[in-house]
Design an enzyme around this catalytic site. Structure first.
Site, PDB file in Angstrom:
ATOM      1  N   HIS A 248       0.836  -1.202   0.000  1.00 34.26           N
ATOM      2  CA  HIS A 248       0.000   0.000   0.000  1.00 34.26           C
ATOM      3  C   HIS A 248       0.872   1.253   0.000  1.00 34.26           C
ATOM      4  O   HIS A 248       1.904   1.312   0.675  1.00 34.26           O
ATOM      5  CB  HIS A 248      -0.891   0.032   1.239  1.00 34.26           C
TER       6      HIS A 248
ATOM      7  N   CYS B 260       0.450   1.882  -5.761  1.00 33.34           N
ATOM      8  CA  CYS B 260      -0.490   2.739  -6.489  1.00 33.34           C
ATOM      9  C   CYS B 260       0.055   4.155  -6.642  1.00 33.34           C
ATOM     10  O   CYS B 260       0.841   4.625  -5.823  1.00 33.34           O
ATOM     11  CB  CYS B 260      -1.829   2.797  -5.754  1.00 33.34           C
TER      12      CYS B 260
ATOM     13  N   ARG C 119      -0.012   2.489 -11.547  1.00 28.49           N
ATOM     14  CA  ARG C 119       0.986   1.822 -10.729  1.00 28.49           C
ATOM     15  C   ARG C 119       2.351   2.495 -10.893  1.00 28.49           C
ATOM     16  O   ARG C 119       2.732   2.901 -11.990  1.00 28.49           O
ATOM     17  CB  ARG C 119       1.110   0.346 -11.105  1.00 28.49           C
TER      18      ARG C 119
END
Length: 262
Positions: free
Chosen positions: A166, A240, A249
């Site tokens: 993340h 991300c 990405r």
């Protein structure tokens, strides 16, 4: 002088309007408070909870491996300095792998799904997090772990050791990977060895469906000028971008530069 007569019907309508306005105001305030709590939960609480859980898992792995080394332990190659990085391994088998114990270089255990089995450290970012098998949000990423893409290579092996993490919320381990530059080191520790990779290239933005970046010879299918053309020992970090979105990405690639058996 005539006095204005207020009919009861007019009074009732005005009273209903006042109540409607008051009720609407209360609802707006309630919705605002709920949204604020959701933001606090996402941006603060999930980070706090995930980081604590990830830290506990790192400590548990260190106990299992019988060592208590912290983020600053290791060889000179782990210091984050480009000049300290040793010579890249030779293909198809590096001298370090030829000299490693058979259990370290011949046996590649298959991790159980969602099971943490390695520790990834990035000195420049002061990051030290567990690596688990799989990239499921609830089972891996939302715990603050880094997830290993199933089917890609394992640490130190020929091919591409590809992981995801993340960038925001739930521990956000990869929030600042965009700050990495060529030569920065990434260390991956397992029960049998410590592998050091040197950051080599960065793809700032590509499609979330760009599967080429995690292939054994990583090369973007969206931006073919980015990637590699020959077999090697690669590391791929994905997250991300832009921040607080999942539309694209960000990809950081590295190459294996050393292996130290435990």
């Amino acid at each position: 002088m005539r006095q204005r007569i207020m009919h009861h019907g007019v009074r009732r309508r005005r009273e209903r309007r006042r109540r409607a306005v008051w009720t609407g105001g209360e609802l707006l305030v309630t919705v605002g408070v709920v949204l604020l709590l959701l933001v606090v939960h996402q941006l603060w609480w999930t980070n706090r909870e995930a980081r604590q859980g990830a830290q506990r898992r790192v400590e548990a792995l260190e106990r299992e491996w019988g060592q208590g080394g912290g983020a600053d332990s290791g060889t000179a190659a782990d210091s984050g300095s480009p000049s300290a990085a040793p010579r890249p391994p030779e293909s198809p088998e590096s001298p370090a792998e030829r000299d490693a114990p058979a259990t370290a270089r011949d046996t590649v255990p298959t991790p159980d799904p969602s099971q943490a089995y390695a520790v990834l450290s990035i000195p420049r970012l002061h990051l030290r997090v567990p690596v688990a098998e799989g990239v499921g949000k609830r089972s891996v990423l939302n715990k603050g772990y880094v997830g290993h893409y199933p089917g890609t290579g394992q640490p130190g092996r020929a091919g591409n050791f590809a992981v995801a993490g993340h960038r925001n919320t739930h521990g956000e381990p990869f929030r600042y990977v965009n700050r990495l530059v060529a030569g920065d080191t990434v260390r991956v520790e397992t029960s049998s060895a410590v592998y050091t990779y040197a950051v080599d290239r960065t793809l700032r933005q590509t499609s979330a469906r760009d599967s080429g970046v995690i292939r054994p010879i990583p090369r973007s299918t969206v931006h073919p000028a980015h990637g590699y053309t020959a077999p090697g020992y690669y590391l791929t970090l994905t997250t991300c971008t832009p921040e607080y979105t999942s539309r694209y990405r960000l990809v950081v690639w590295g190459k294996l530069v050393s292996m130290r058996p435990r």
